[in-house]
Write an enzyme that holds these catalytic residues in place. Structure first.
Site, short mmCIF file in Angstrom:
data_model
loop_
_atom_site.label_atom_id
_atom_site.label_comp_id
_atom_site.label_asym_id
_atom_site.label_seq_id
_atom_site.Cartn_x
_atom_site.Cartn_y
_atom_site.Cartn_z
N ASP A 237 -1.70 3.82 5.06
CA ASP A 237 -2.18 5.17 4.77
C ASP A 237 -0.96 6.07 4.64
OD1 ASP A 237 -3.81 7.34 4.33
OD2 ASP A 237 -5.14 6.91 6.01
N TRP A 238 -1.17 7.24 4.09
CA TRP A 238 -0.06 8.12 3.75
C TRP A 238 0.71 8.52 5.02
CZ3 TRP A 238 -1.90 5.98 -0.02
CH2 TRP A 238 -1.69 6.34 -1.35
#
Length: 826
Positions: A237-238
């Site tokens: 995920d970011w």
């Protein structure tokens, strides 16, 4: 259509040879360069090496619509609304439609769907997921993935794993036992991999049992890649990668949105020192290239010019999901559908009626191609002689205008606020920058606030003054994004601060001021993470009260009321957990309107359950619309006027209060040790209320119709089965009402002789049948050997013990109409 793309698996020998030929042309440095994404790249979100045969790839969020690489797209209903349809084929259609939308924009990888289990109504991203039951989530995600990948677009199932909360999502460890992990939190991921063949998987922000999800050796390498045989790409995920060596060795293939750890600077020395092998790097690139070859991205342009970016085919799918996903929960004295003979004057109340609330907030939000408001759709469908009037009552977006037009002056009397900007979070010494800002209205979208400033480590202090234009209470709006620290002082009074703030992107503070007096104002903001925004505005509370009273007067004068309210993208969103009670103004509005008119129907917008204690019993009808997407207004109006017979059923249990939820004692980090023990184990949702004989407000699987159904003649294909055998249950469903309708028949299974504690019953099958009045249909549901099993950690496998099992057939988990038993032999 089921094409070559739908189930992503390792390609044939010829294809593998093609991948190897590309891989051998790459230097070690080039291979490492492909392990991270790239920000602000006009060609794609991954780095490409076109001269070596590796194109950049475009990604896009999200689960309810494509909203990168375009200004707008079809905005579908929330994924939880898709789960409420209990319709596998409709899941396929929605996935296929989003896949078409992606192809129209040249997108290779969709950053969806999400399958995290609903544990508590507080989770800000519940609307993105598929409910509380692993069986239902697994079935629905399979259709979605196959539909999308049939269009040549890889899906990214997320967030792996146990990401059921948004509060402190980067820091909290979910501590879970193996059986709970396997039976509740992994089945939908397993189905996404083994049944649907997802091309990509995204790790979660949270830790699991003390280990970051993006470098979790057991989950990624042991379970996902070795046990399940996942051949696709694992991305972070970011901004959720925390190391180079562990992330590389423990299975992370791509660091997003850009490489901070999987870099040449960090990995080359690790390879030289023997901490990471080149074979590990090669496997990651092999997975990336396998996606490109398997989906044909090396052989044809990904952008399909024949698909319109404003696609009526997609709009039709979004409308059907909204129609079938709305759940009618209450309908006293057949309040709905609206009867034009009784309702001559209809009041439509609520800002949600005139300004469509199509989605929760965060990365899922999709700017729509167009919008259909509930109010406009009601006016279109209502009889010409029905008088339709509208009042806002409470405007949840008042802050937008107030932030733009609030008047401040600097200490020397100039318009605006004087800002002192510091690199770092401590305001020591001279500020790095001093400037006057006309308004505090900033959203930096993950970027630094200005050149030479860090994106995640700065502090601002704005100073100025404002003059009260009337005596009385004032409302101050402070908008902030995710994790930050802030404090607003008006005079000596702390009006809003992060230590005591409620959930939501907009914090509201109150204080009493005197007309004509000038008050000093100071807003202090500290950035703690990369994504930051800050806004400030104010207004007298008297303006809000006038709108509120106008709505009450309108309701009192009408024959019936359609009240449209709930949460918004500012109050239910990624990045924070929401309140159980409706936002303050909306809660007061529901109480006031139901008090003014007994014929009130509430169209409730929320990603899950809310506290209905103060107003539920005063409603004539309750329609839970979730977040219904861009076509939602049309779907809701059709249900209100009976053009569509509602058929949605709850994919979650609606409790009366938070204490009835299994997660009540196992959700927040009460002792501050950054760990949450999931002590409720396998007993969440309906399993919990069954175990403790709790009567929920509305049970899992519940939903009303404008017609009625009966169940008859349950029979089994056999009475005794062996450990490797399947068994089928058949029964009849009859439409006993006066109009066409769809029923979702549900099969639950109980292990009557288990040696371990198992739930009272578990969903193991369902079928949606559409019937004319008086029509009968035979439904057959098959149980496989896996459906009988539980996970035994001591053996590390799924097992089913010989003995008696009971099958229940019902219209919800609490409305069981038929039952019978069978025996599993050794």
């Amino acid at each position: 259509m089921h094409s070559q793309y739908a189930h992503f698996t390792a390609p044939c020998e010829q294809t593998e040879a093609r991948i190897t030929s590309i891989l051998t042309r790459l230097t070690l440095e080039e291979k490492i360069s492909l392990l991270g994404g790239i920000i602000m790249n006009p060609d794609g979100n991954t780095i490409g090496l076109p001269d070596k045969g590796v194109p950049p790839l475009r990604m896009a969020d999200g689960p309810v619509g494509v909203h990168w690489w375009c200004a707008s797209s079809t905005a579908y209903p929330a994924t939880v609304a898709l789960a409420a349809t209990w319709d596998h084929e409709l899941g396929y259609r929605m996935g296929a439609s989003i896949g078409r939308d992606a192809r129209a924009r040249g997108i290779h990888i969709l950053l969806a769907p999400g399958v995290n289990i609903y544990r508590s109504p507080l989770c800000g991203r519940n609307f993105e997921y598929l409910g509380e039951d692993p069986f239902l989530a697994a079935w629905m995600v399979t259709g979605y993935i196959r539909g999308c990948q049939d269009q040549g677009v890889a899906t990214t199932v997320k967030h792996f794993a146990c990401n059921y909360q948004e509060y402190d999502r980067h820091g909290i460890s979910t501590d879970v036992d193996e059986r709970t992990l396997r039976e509740i939190y992994l089945p939908a991921f397993e189905a996404a991999v083994k049944s649907a063949g997802t091309g990509c998987l995204m790790t979660a922000y949270n830790l699991i049992n003390g280990e970051h999800a993006s470098e979790h050796q057991y989950l990624i390498n042991t379970v996902l890649k070795d046990e399940w045989g996942f051949d696709g790409l694992v991305m972070s995920d970011w901004v959720s990668t925390y190391s180079a060596v562990q992330a590389a060795n423990h299975g992370l293939d791509l660091e997003m949105p850009n490489a901070r750890f999987l870099t040449i600077e960090k990995l080359l020395p690790s390879i030289d020192n023997g901490l990471v092998t080149e074979a590990v790097i090669d496997d990651k690139i092999h997975r990336l290239l396998r996606l490109m070859v398997a989906f044909g991205w090396l052989d044809h342009p990904q952008k399909d010019e024949s698909i319109p970016q404003e696609d009526p085919q997609s709009w039709a799918t979004a409308l059907d999901v909204a129609r079938d996903g709305c759940v009618l929960l209450r309908n006293q004295q057949h309040e709905l559908p609206l009867d034009p003979r009784r309702v001559r004057k209809l009041a439509v109340i609520g800002a949600h009626a005139s300004r469509p609330v199509i989605c929760g907030g965060g990365s899922a939000y999709t700017p729509p191609n167009h919008l259909v408001s509930i109010l406009d759709a009601i006016r279109q469908l209502a009889p010409k002689d029905m008088e339709i009037s509208h009042a806002v009552g409470v405007n949840p977006w008042r802050h937008e205008d107030r932030i733009k037009d609030s008047l401040f002056r600097t200490p020397d009397g100039s318009p605006g606020l004087l800002g002192e900007w510091f690199k770092g979070r401590d305001a020591t010494g001279q500020p790095d920058l001093v400037r006057v800002d006309d308004h505090v209205d900033f959203d930096w979208q993950g970027l630094p606030p200005m050149e030479d400033f860090p994106a995640d480590d700065f502090r601002v202090c704005w100073r100025g003054e404002m003059t009260a234009t009337e005596t009385g209470e004032y409302l101050f709006y402070v908008g902030v994004h995710e994790a930050s620290q802030y404090q607003l002082l008006v005079g000596p009074t702390i009006v809003v601060d992060s230590a005591h703030a409620t959930s939501g992107l907009i914090k509201v503070g109150r204080c009493d001021l005197i007309e004509g007096q000038t008050y000093p104002v100071m807003l202090i903001y500290r950035a703690l993470r990369q994504w930051n925004s800050v806004r400030l505005g104010y207004e007298p509370a008297s303006a809000v009260e006038a709108e509120f009273q106008a709505a009450i007067e309108l309701a009192a004068s009408a024959d019936a009321v359609i009240l449209c309210t709930g949460f918004t993208r500012e109050t239910e969103s990624e990045g924070f957990d929401r309140d159980f009670m409706l936002p303050e103004g909306q809660e007061s509005l529901v109480r006031a309107i139901t008090g003014a008119n007994a014929h009130t129907t509430l169209a409730l917008h929320a990603g899950g359950n809310v506290d209905m204690t103060a107003w539920h019993d005063h409603l004539a009808a309750l329609l839970h619309v979730w977040y219904p997407g861009q076509e939602g207004g049309q779907a809701i109006a059709e249900i209100l006027f009976g053009k569509i017979n509602p058929s949605g059923k709850l994919p979650i249990t609606f409790e009366h209060n938070l204490q009835q939820r299994s997660s009540y004692d196992w959700y927040h980090d009460a002792d501050g040790d950054k760990r949450v023990q999931m002590g409720d184990g396998i007993f969440g949702g309906y399993r919990h209320v069954d175990r403790h004989a709790i009567e929920p407000r509305y049970p899992f699987g519940f939903g009303l119709s404008y017609t009625t159904f009966a169940y008859e003649k349950l029979r089994l294909s056999v009475q005794r089965i062996g450990p490797n055998d399947s068994i089928s249950a058949s029964f009849d469903v009859i439409n006993t009402g006066k109009r066409e309708g769809a029923e979702i028949a549900q099969l639950y299974l109980r292990d009557d002789t288990a040696s371990v504690l198992r739930p009272e019953k578990e969903l193991k099958g369902f079928a949606k049948v559409k019937l004319q009045p008086g029509e009968r249909a035979t439904v057959t549901i098959e149980l496989t050997p896996r459906d009988l099993k539980f996970y035994d950690p001591s053996r590390g496998q799924w097992i089913a013990e010989p003995g008696a099992f009971t099958i229940f057939i019902g219209s919800s988990s609490r409305h069981l109409h038929l039952s019978t038993t069978f025996t599993l032999t050794p």
